[in-house]
Write an enzyme that holds these catalytic residues in place. Structure first.
Site, PDB file in Angstrom:
ATOM      1  N   GLU A 173      17.159   4.584 -43.376  1.00 56.64           N
ATOM      2  CA  GLU A 173      16.698   3.529 -44.283  1.00 56.64           C
ATOM      3  C   GLU A 173      16.919   3.927 -45.741  1.00 56.64           C
ATOM      4  O   GLU A 173      17.347   3.110 -46.558  1.00 56.64           O
ATOM      5  CB  GLU A 173      15.208   3.244 -44.039  1.00 56.64           C
ATOM      6  CG  GLU A 173      14.909   2.529 -42.737  1.00 56.64           C
ATOM      7  CD  GLU A 173      15.474   1.122 -42.692  1.00 56.64           C
ATOM      8  OE1 GLU A 173      15.557   0.467 -43.753  1.00 56.64           O
ATOM      9  OE2 GLU A 173      15.842   0.664 -41.594  1.00 56.64           O
TER      10      GLU A 173
ATOM     11  N   CYS B  71      25.277 -15.230 -39.762  1.00 59.98           N
ATOM     12  CA  CYS B  71      24.850 -16.075 -40.880  1.00 59.98           C
ATOM     13  C   CYS B  71      25.044 -15.355 -42.210  1.00 59.98           C
ATOM     14  O   CYS B  71      24.140 -15.314 -43.048  1.00 59.98           O
ATOM     15  CB  CYS B  71      23.382 -16.474 -40.686  1.00 59.98           C
ATOM     16  SG  CYS B  71      22.865 -17.905 -41.656  1.00 59.98           S
TER      17      CYS B  71
ATOM     18  N   CYS C  17      29.073 -19.392 -37.265  1.00 60.15           N
ATOM     19  CA  CYS C  17      28.145 -19.943 -36.275  1.00 60.15           C
ATOM     20  C   CYS C  17      28.727 -19.948 -34.866  1.00 60.15           C
ATOM     21  O   CYS C  17      28.110 -19.428 -33.927  1.00 60.15           O
ATOM     22  CB  CYS C  17      27.750 -21.365 -36.657  1.00 60.15           C
ATOM     23  SG  CYS C  17      27.284 -21.578 -38.386  1.00 60.15           S
TER      24      CYS C  17
END
Length: 307
Positions: free
Chosen positions: A45, A196, A202
């Site tokens: 992270e 997205c 899509c």
């Protein structure tokens, strides 16, 4: 704006099931997704902050090979950790210092056991709300709904959630199944990263939310503005990294010796000269990374890494 006005689908179980099944069927493979070790996840992270993931993977693997456990990192020389960070072009070397300090906090303040909740994790140096929640989610399955740029884009397009941080957080919380933060947060971030994105895919990515998505129905794929990653080449991050790398290889350097190692166009009296270098070193000194010492005899300043 209330939850009803966001147009969240009434059958949320179907929405949740569709997304999780899509994610579990096929998703991008990152090594930190294959572990629940909080230390390994924290490293991923921190490295991923404003750094492209394809650059993070080899750096993450090399970092853990060198310091396999939180105890190993706590025992490490901070200058070595900062030097590794700089050598892998991970930017903002103070993150390396914070990570090293967090390792010592885990050992000294938490008895060597990682804190598990977002609130406790925020007690660690350099760990803000987003990172704390991510570690709690992916390591302990005990986090809240993650809201990053990708998630905001998905919620804005799919369910007409307004461009407002409070609304995004509330909508993300309403959608996440209770007690399943690990798979859910991975899945919704993957949806934003794969299907997205700024340019939606899509049908190509078989987005699982097409039947509910307002953007897919209307053809309007506008989304909130997304901050762009500044170019690394020639950036202040790159210059800071070069200072640390130069001082890693030399115990101490006079400023006019250091300058040309940072910029090939260094000119002591020019635009990128002593004044520019002194400002850069001042930033690094404020971060506890570099020390600038002025000789009482000659008045000449030298720089060295803080140990």
């Amino acid at each position: 704006m209330t939850e009803q006005e966001w147009s969240l689908p009434p059958d949320r179980r179907a929405v949740r099931r569709a997304l999780v099944e899509w994610y579990e069927t096929d998703h991008r493979s990152f090594p930190w997704r294959e572990t629940t070790d909080p230390y390994e996840i924290l490293v991923s992270e921190v490295m991923s902050q404003q750094t492209q993931l394809d650059r993070v993977v080899p750096a993450w693997e090399a970092f853990l090979e060198r310091w396999p456990t939180i105890a190993d990192l706590a025992d490490a020389d901070r200058a070595d950790v900062v030097g590794f960070w700089s050598g892998h072009n991970l930017g903002y070397n103070n993150r390396a210092r914070y990570l090293h300090e967090a390792a010592n906090q885990v050992r000294e303040d938490f008895g060597g056991e990682f804190p598990e909740t977002p609130n406790e994790l925020q007690e660690l140096q350099g760990v803000g709300p987003y990172t704390a929640n991510a570690v709690a989610s992916f390591a302990f399955d005990a986090g809240d709904a993650v809201v990053d740029t990708n998630v905001k884009r998905v919620l804005f397009r799919a369910f007409d959630v307004p461009d407002d941080d409070g609304a995004f957080a509330a909508a993300a919380t309403a959608l996440m199944p209770e007690g399943e933060s690990r798979v859910w947060n991975n899945a919704i971030m993957e949806l934003g990263g794969v299907a997205c994105g700024k340019t939606p895919r899509c049908n190509e990515a078989e987005c699982p939310w097409r039947e509910w998505c307002h953007a897919y129905e209307s053809g309007d794929f506008t989304a909130p503005d997304v901050p762009t990653q500044p170019s690394f080449e020639g950036s202040r991050r790159q210059m800071r990294g070069r200072v640390v790398a130069a001082l890693e290889s030399n115990d101490e350097l006079a400023l006019d010796e250091l300058g040309p190692r940072v910029r090939v166009d260094y000119d002591p009296d020019g635009e990128h000269g002593r004044e520019w270098l002194a400002e850069l070193l001042g930033d690094l000194a404020d971060d506890g990374l570099v020390e600038v010492v002025e000789s009482d005899e000659t008045g000449e300043a030298t720089a060295r890494l803080q140990r």
